[in-house]
Design an enzyme around this catalytic site. Structure first.
Site, PDB file in Angstrom:
ATOM      1  N   LYS A 275      -2.968   2.307   5.737  1.00 55.59           N
ATOM      2  CA  LYS A 275      -2.812   3.743   5.996  1.00 55.59           C
ATOM      3  C   LYS A 275      -3.394   4.082   7.365  1.00 55.59           C
ATOM      4  O   LYS A 275      -4.299   3.401   7.846  1.00 55.59           O
ATOM      5  CB  LYS A 275      -3.576   4.547   4.924  1.00 55.59           C
ATOM      6  N   ARG A 349       0.770   1.709  -9.206  1.00 53.71           N
ATOM      7  CA  ARG A 349       1.712   1.307 -10.244  1.00 53.71           C
ATOM      8  C   ARG A 349       1.529  -0.165 -10.621  1.00 53.71           C
ATOM      9  O   ARG A 349       1.793  -0.552 -11.760  1.00 53.71           O
ATOM     10  CB  ARG A 349       3.146   1.616  -9.782  1.00 53.71           C
TER      11      ARG A 349
HETATM   12  N1  BES Z   1      -3.163   6.764  -3.583  1.00 51.27           N
HETATM   13  C1  BES Z   1      -1.912   6.945  -2.956  1.00 51.27           C
HETATM   14  C2  BES Z   1      -1.250   8.304  -3.268  1.00 51.27           C
HETATM   15  C3  BES Z   1      -1.980   9.529  -2.791  1.00 51.27           C
HETATM   16  C4  BES Z   1      -1.591  10.165  -1.632  1.00 51.27           C
HETATM   17  C5  BES Z   1      -2.994  10.099  -3.545  1.00 51.27           C
HETATM   18  C6  BES Z   1      -2.237  11.307  -1.214  1.00 51.27           C
HETATM   19  C7  BES Z   1      -3.644  11.256  -3.133  1.00 51.27           C
HETATM   20  C8  BES Z   1      -3.257  11.856  -1.966  1.00 51.27           C
HETATM   21  C9  BES Z   1      -0.941   5.864  -3.406  1.00 51.27           C
HETATM   22  O1  BES Z   1      -1.505   4.636  -3.694  1.00 51.27           O
HETATM   23  C10 BES Z   1       0.011   5.640  -2.281  1.00 51.27           C
HETATM   24  O2  BES Z   1      -0.406   5.189  -1.263  1.00 51.27           O
HETATM   25  N2  BES Z   1       1.275   5.988  -2.513  1.00 51.27           N
HETATM   26  C11 BES Z   1       2.290   5.822  -1.534  1.00 51.27           C
HETATM   27  C12 BES Z   1       3.495   5.288  -2.253  1.00 51.27           C
HETATM   28  C13 BES Z   1       4.581   4.804  -1.324  1.00 51.27           C
HETATM   29  C14 BES Z   1       4.108   3.587  -0.567  1.00 51.27           C
HETATM   30  C15 BES Z   1       5.797   4.490  -2.155  1.00 51.27           C
HETATM   31  C16 BES Z   1       2.572   7.180  -0.900  1.00 51.27           C
HETATM   32  O3  BES Z   1       2.505   8.195  -1.589  1.00 51.27           O
HETATM   33  O4  BES Z   1       2.829   7.210   0.290  1.00 51.27           O
HETATM   34 MN    MN Z   2      -1.716   3.411  -2.000  1.00 51.41          MN
END
Ligand code: BES
Ligand code: MN
Ligand code: ZN
Length: 494
Positions: A275, A349
């Site tokens: 990220k 997931r």
């Molecule tokens: N933990 C994150 C989701 C999240 C985003 C929680 C903002 C709280 C605030 C999750 O693990 C993630 O990174 N999801 C990705 C999924 C994508 C790669 C399909 C996302 O939401 O970008």
């Molecule tokens: Mn994530």
């Protein structure tokens, strides 16, 4: 900070502050008239001058009060009586408590409004009590100079003629639920280098033991032999080994066994799909699902609810390293399903896949998983609403109505078979991301659906409501403790 109930006229209450809620159309007539009279008509004069309007959450502090036992009164608006909902009362109590706890206080009292058509004494005491407790605790526990002071005592006041048993029941539940919500908030607020899988599991073990919940912790070796291949894939990039916590409260032998499963990524860097700083800075909140599961089961046990509930905390840290998952890796989950990993940031997931399959093997009859799963869910529903997806309409409805009774916002998203194509893989049974921009929250749920078989299951995507970026009058910034109350209510209704 125990929460208790007291039955006495308001002018006799001794406390540092007395919080007095008032309805728009009633003002200080009716049940508040006796207090107004002792105060020499000060309250009705404020009303007549238009200085107090009683719009929801409007706060008016009165200092140096003479004529009653209490020296300070905080008037808080509730809006119209007919429109009163539990969440309005909770928010009003929270807002008032946040204001009066800016200094050390021995005792803060809250005058319960009289019952409405929809809300009896028990509901009123529960809603107000939880708000009072929420507003008395802040996230700044690591500041050298505190900005909030937890009072020694919180008290709900009802008139001598009230249904005392109902008020006491509501107050007891509020005390327990309020502490559970505070625990979930504090776990989320903990620095990720202090709270990681091993320390989280140790905390859970200790707290569960204290209230008589059976608790087992699986370490990485046991997870290996239990075939948690998908969870272990995520965990292997980190120096911190994973843990799976299994909690079992058996308050009764019942045909229904609830299974609460929480995503516990104690820090989500994204892994090799790293990220950016802005997206990573609040990722200590990625264990809010696991925190809600632990806190709610503790509350259910303290309330001695006659239910059979399993709690599963899937605890990992998602980090990049030489050992980390790579794009194109294929993992085999506990139920045999093979998963092609095309984005290591879709890690929630992957860990829930094994945890849900485990809950099914442990004969849970009704599942709820809670996860800060997708940013896409926040795009769909905003920051304050959880997404609800499931495989069984009846169970969806039951979870949604429990949330409504708890004053928490959840909203359904569809799970039609048209979405199945989005997770088809060329090399494995499924892939962990669709690779397309749209419908991300549903894609996450469709993935999870492959691990629950035919067991009724609800997935709550709490990416939005688990974390508050800014403080507001009705809540602090940081962890919110969302869904703890919904999970307790769901168990109370079973
Ligand atoms: N933990 C994150 C989701 C999240 C985003 C929680 C903002 C709280 C605030 C999750 O693990 C993630 O990174 N999801 C990705 C999924 C994508 C790669 C399909 C996302 O939401 O970008
Ligand atoms: Mn994530
Ligand atoms: Zn995550």
């Amino acid at each position: 900070m125990p929460l208790t109930a007291q039955f006495a006229p308001l002018y006799e209450i001794t406390a540092d502050w007395l919080i007095v809620p008032v309805f728009e159309e009633e003002g200080f007539s009716g049940p508040l008239a006796a207090l107004d009279q002792r105060l020499g008509g000060a309250l009705s004069r404020l009303w007549q001058a238009g200085d107090v309007t009683s719009k929801p959450i409007e706060l008016t502090p009165l200092l140096d009060v003479r004529g009653a036992a209490v020296p300070r009164v905080m008037i808080v608006g509730l809006g119209k009586r007919a429109a009163l909902e539990r969440s309005i009362l909770t928010d009003a109590a929270t807002a008032a408590a946040r204001c009066v706890t800016d200094r050390p206080r021995r005792r803060v009292a809250f005058a319960l409004p009289s019952p409405t058509e929809r809300l009896g004494w028990e509901e009123l005491a529960l809603a107000a009590g939880v708000g009072l407790m929420q507003g008395s605790q802040g996230p700044g526990v690591r500041k050298t100079e505190p900005v909030r002071f937890v009072p020694d005592d919180l008290c709900l006041i009802a008139p001598p003629g009230a249904d005392a048993d109902a008020v006491q029941r509501g107050a007891r539940r509020a005390d327990i639920e309020g502490r559970a919500v505070a625990l979930a908030r504090e776990l989320v607020n903990m620095p990720p280098s202090d709270l990681y899988p091993e320390t989280f599991a140790a905390l859970a073990l200790e707290m569960a033991g204290a209230v008589g919940i059976a608790c087992t912790v699986l370490d990485e070796t046991q997870l290996e032999s239990e075939k948690f291949g998908s969870l272990l894939g995520v965990a292997r990039g980190s120096e911190r080994p994973p843990r799976l916590v299994l909690l079992h409260w058996q308050g009764a032998e019942k045909p229904t066994r609830l299974g609460y499963v929480g995503k516990g990524v104690t820090f989500d860097s994204g892994g090799l799909s790293l990220k950016a700083n802005d997206q990573m800075l609040d990722m200590k909140c990625d264990m809010a699902g696991a925190a809600a599961v632990l806190a709610s089961i503790l509350a259910i046990a303290e309330l001695r609810l006659p239910v059979d509930v399993l709690g599963i905390l899937a605890l990992v840290e998602n980090m990049p390293s030489g050992k980390a998952l790579k794009l194109g890796d294929v993992l085999k989950a506990r139920n045999g399903v093979t998963i092609e990993v095309l984005n290591t940031d879709a890690e929630g997931r992957l860990i829930l896949a094994d945890a849900l399959a485990y809950a099914v093997d442990l004969r849970a009859t009704h599942l709820v998983d809670l996860a800060t799963l997708t940013g896409a869910c926040m795009v769909a529903l905003g920051e304050q609403v959880a997404g609800l997806m499931g495989n069984n309409e009846t169970w969806n409805q039951q979870v949604q109505s429990a949330a409504q009774r708890a004053g928490e916002r959840v909203w359904p998203l569809p799970m039609w078979p048209i979405y199945n194509d989005l997770i088809k893989s060329e090399v494995a049974d499924i892939k962990n991301v669709s690779g397309k921009r749209y419908g991300g929250a549903i894609v996450g749920a469709k993935f999870l659906e492959r691990f629950v078989g035919t067991t009724p299951w609800v997935h709550l995507d709490i990416a939005g409501p688990a974390w508050a970026e800014h403080a507001s009058p009705i809540r602090d910034a940081g962890g919110t403790g969302c869904m703890v109350r919904t999970l307790v209510e769901l168990a109370a209704a079973k």
